[in-house]
Scaffold this motif. Structure first.
Motif, PDB file in Angstrom:
ATOM      1  N   ALA A 213       7.483  78.615  44.501  1.00 45.93           N
ATOM      2  CA  ALA A 213       8.063  78.798  45.414  1.00 45.93           C
ATOM      3  C   ALA A 213       6.044  77.995  46.160  1.00 45.93           C
ATOM      4  O   ALA A 213       5.109  78.627  45.783  1.00 45.93           O
ATOM      5  N   ILE A 214       6.540  76.790  47.134  1.00 45.16           N
ATOM      6  CA  ILE A 214       4.955  76.453  47.585  1.00 45.16           C
ATOM      7  C   ILE A 214       4.903  76.559  49.066  1.00 45.16           C
ATOM      8  O   ILE A 214       6.012  76.876  49.625  1.00 45.16           O
ATOM      9  N   GLU A 215       3.748  76.661  49.479  1.00 43.46           N
ATOM     10  CA  GLU A 215       3.307  76.888  50.883  1.00 43.46           C
ATOM     11  C   GLU A 215       3.830  75.424  51.848  1.00 43.46           C
ATOM     12  O   GLU A 215       3.822  73.938  51.125  1.00 43.46           O
ATOM     13  N   LYS A 216       3.730  75.894  53.111  1.00 40.01           N
ATOM     14  CA  LYS A 216       4.398  74.690  53.556  1.00 40.01           C
ATOM     15  C   LYS A 216       2.986  73.682  53.579  1.00 40.01           C
ATOM     16  O   LYS A 216       1.578  73.927  53.872  1.00 40.01           O
ATOM     17  N   PRO A 217       2.958  72.128  53.605  1.00 41.56           N
ATOM     18  CA  PRO A 217       1.279  71.263  54.253  1.00 41.56           C
ATOM     19  C   PRO A 217       0.890  71.737  55.001  1.00 41.56           C
ATOM     20  O   PRO A 217       1.479  72.448  56.112  1.00 41.56           O
ATOM     21  N   LYS A 218      -0.873  71.880  54.859  1.00 39.90           N
ATOM     22  CA  LYS A 218      -1.443  72.023  56.155  1.00 39.90           C
ATOM     23  C   LYS A 218      -2.270  70.849  55.886  1.00 39.90           C
ATOM     24  O   LYS A 218      -2.185  69.538  55.564  1.00 39.90           O
ATOM     25  N   GLU A 219      -3.308  70.723  56.794  1.00 37.34           N
ATOM     26  CA  GLU A 219      -4.027  69.683  57.803  1.00 37.34           C
ATOM     27  C   GLU A 219      -4.813  69.896  57.357  1.00 37.34           C
ATOM     28  O   GLU A 219      -6.078  70.911  58.333  1.00 37.34           O
ATOM     29  N   PRO A 220      -6.022  69.891  56.308  1.00 32.02           N
ATOM     30  CA  PRO A 220      -7.491  70.411  56.337  1.00 32.02           C
ATOM     31  C   PRO A 220      -8.715  69.697  57.179  1.00 32.02           C
ATOM     32  O   PRO A 220      -8.192  68.624  57.525  1.00 32.02           O
TER      33      PRO A 220
END
Length: 372
Positions: A22-29
């Motif tokens: 399972a992956i984490e929700k994408p973020k905005e670096p």
């Protein structure tokens, strides 16, 4: 007929296509570089993924994921080879709001068109960048869903495959639309166009370069890695001083101009060609072609004086430098262009399938008129 329960909408957990975790929700670096898309990294295999809200900008998503996986090192990213140095995969119909995959593409009254583009570097390359990528993601903020853009119109499809001879005839007659349409279904079209970059007829070479750029613009949305592979091969054709090798330089300019979001990082790779007298005019012309579309991308990457090119003994270098100066602009550009106003040497300029002859002075005066 008995009671029929309403069918429950089916969604799936978002997982890495490489390792299944399972992956984490994408973020905005955060950071100095403006990022077009939210990003994430698989905690298992280290694959980096970029979120494309439309599902139609996969070329840009590929670029974002690859460059971020390389810790924003463009030089490293664009020297890597698909399948050899990295693997890629796309997870379609991903919904950022629920962080789920929606196989049928509909959730309630919403269409789900998003996609996650995954790039997994080989382990030895990951070792160089993984810690820095993880640090950037730890400091990143959660990505928030944005209104979905309108659905693009469906693309036309080709009637059937084209042979090498058919591609050559169409390009020679400047009938590029059938070639572009065929390329959507047949990746060999790009190879056929590459072959024509060494044609004996200069006009055929230039038309093939233009066609390759337009094909690249079409395919970066669906198969960016294939385009990258062909594009990288264009830099391997300068072993001798044959003028036919200019076709590859022209094609590099056309591809970058047609897909600048994906290939702007390659602009700096044209600069070493400026030191080679045999290909210098073509390299300047390629930069001028890119500057016609993204002048700021060329302007901010030029860290050397252009005066030697204005004074170059080859009139083609001087003429294409005038084109370049007119497109990047600035006070220095106007001063240099004034030096060329009375230059009567002829230069061949290619535009929209035709070659016209102008003097260097004509090009310089047209550029000055535009800048003023």
């Amino acid at each position: 007929m008995g009671y029929q329960p309403l069918r429950k909408e089916v969604t799936r957990e978002a997982v890495c296509p490489f390792c299944g975790l399972a992956i984490e929700k994408p973020k905005e670096p955060a950071g100095e570089r403006v990022r077009a898309m939210p990003l994430g990294q698989c905690s298992g295999c280290g694959a980096v993924y970029a979120y494309d809200a439309t599902g139609h900008n996969l070329g840009a998503a590929f670029s974002e994921a690859l460059v971020f996986a390389c810790n924003d090192d463009w030089g490293l990213a664009w020297n890597l080879l698909p399948d050899e140095d990295y693997l890629q995969a796309v997870v379609e119909r991903y919904d950022l709001e629920t962080h789920r995959v929606v196989p049928n593409g509909t959730l309630g009254d919403r269409r789900v068109r998003g996609a996650l583009y995954f790039v997994r570097l080989q382990e030895d390359i990951q070792e160089l960048t993984r810690n820095a990528v993880q640090q950037k993601l730890r400091a990143a903020r959660p990505a928030s869903p944005k209104p979905a853009p309108p659905e693009p119109p469906p693309a036309e499809t080709a009637a059937g495959p084209l042979s090498k001879k058919e591609v050559e005839a169409l390009v020679a007659n400047y009938q590029l639309d059938p070639v572009i349409a065929a390329a959507r279904r047949d990746r060999k079209i790009m190879r056929h166009l590459q072959r024509l970059l060494c044609a004996g007829d200069e006009l055929v070479r230039l038309r093939a370069a233009e066609a390759l750029g337009k094909v690249a613009r079409e395919l970066v949305t669906t198969d960016p890695a294939a385009v990258v592979s062909v594009f990288q091969g264009l830099f391997n054709h300068f072993a001798d001083s044959s003028a036919s090798n200019w076709g590859s330089v022209d094609a590099i300019g056309e591809v970058i101009a047609n897909a600048p979001d994906l290939f702007a990082g390659y602009i700096a790779k044209l600069f070493p060609l400026l030191t080679e007298e045999s290909v210098r005019p073509a390299a300047v012309k390629a930069l001028a072609r890119i500057a016609a579309v993204r002048p700021e991308a060329v302007r901010r990457r030029i860290f050397f004086p252009l005066l030697p090119f204005v004074q170059d003994k080859n009139p083609q270098t001087r003429g294409y430098t005038a084109l370049l100066l007119g497109r990047i602009g600035g006070p220095e550009a106007q001063q240099l262009l004034k030096m060329l106003r009375d230059d009567t040497a002829p230069v061949e300029v290619y535009e929209e399938g035709k070659i016209t002859t102008k003097t260097v002075g004509q090009i310089a005066n047209e550029a000055l008129a535009t800048l003023s």
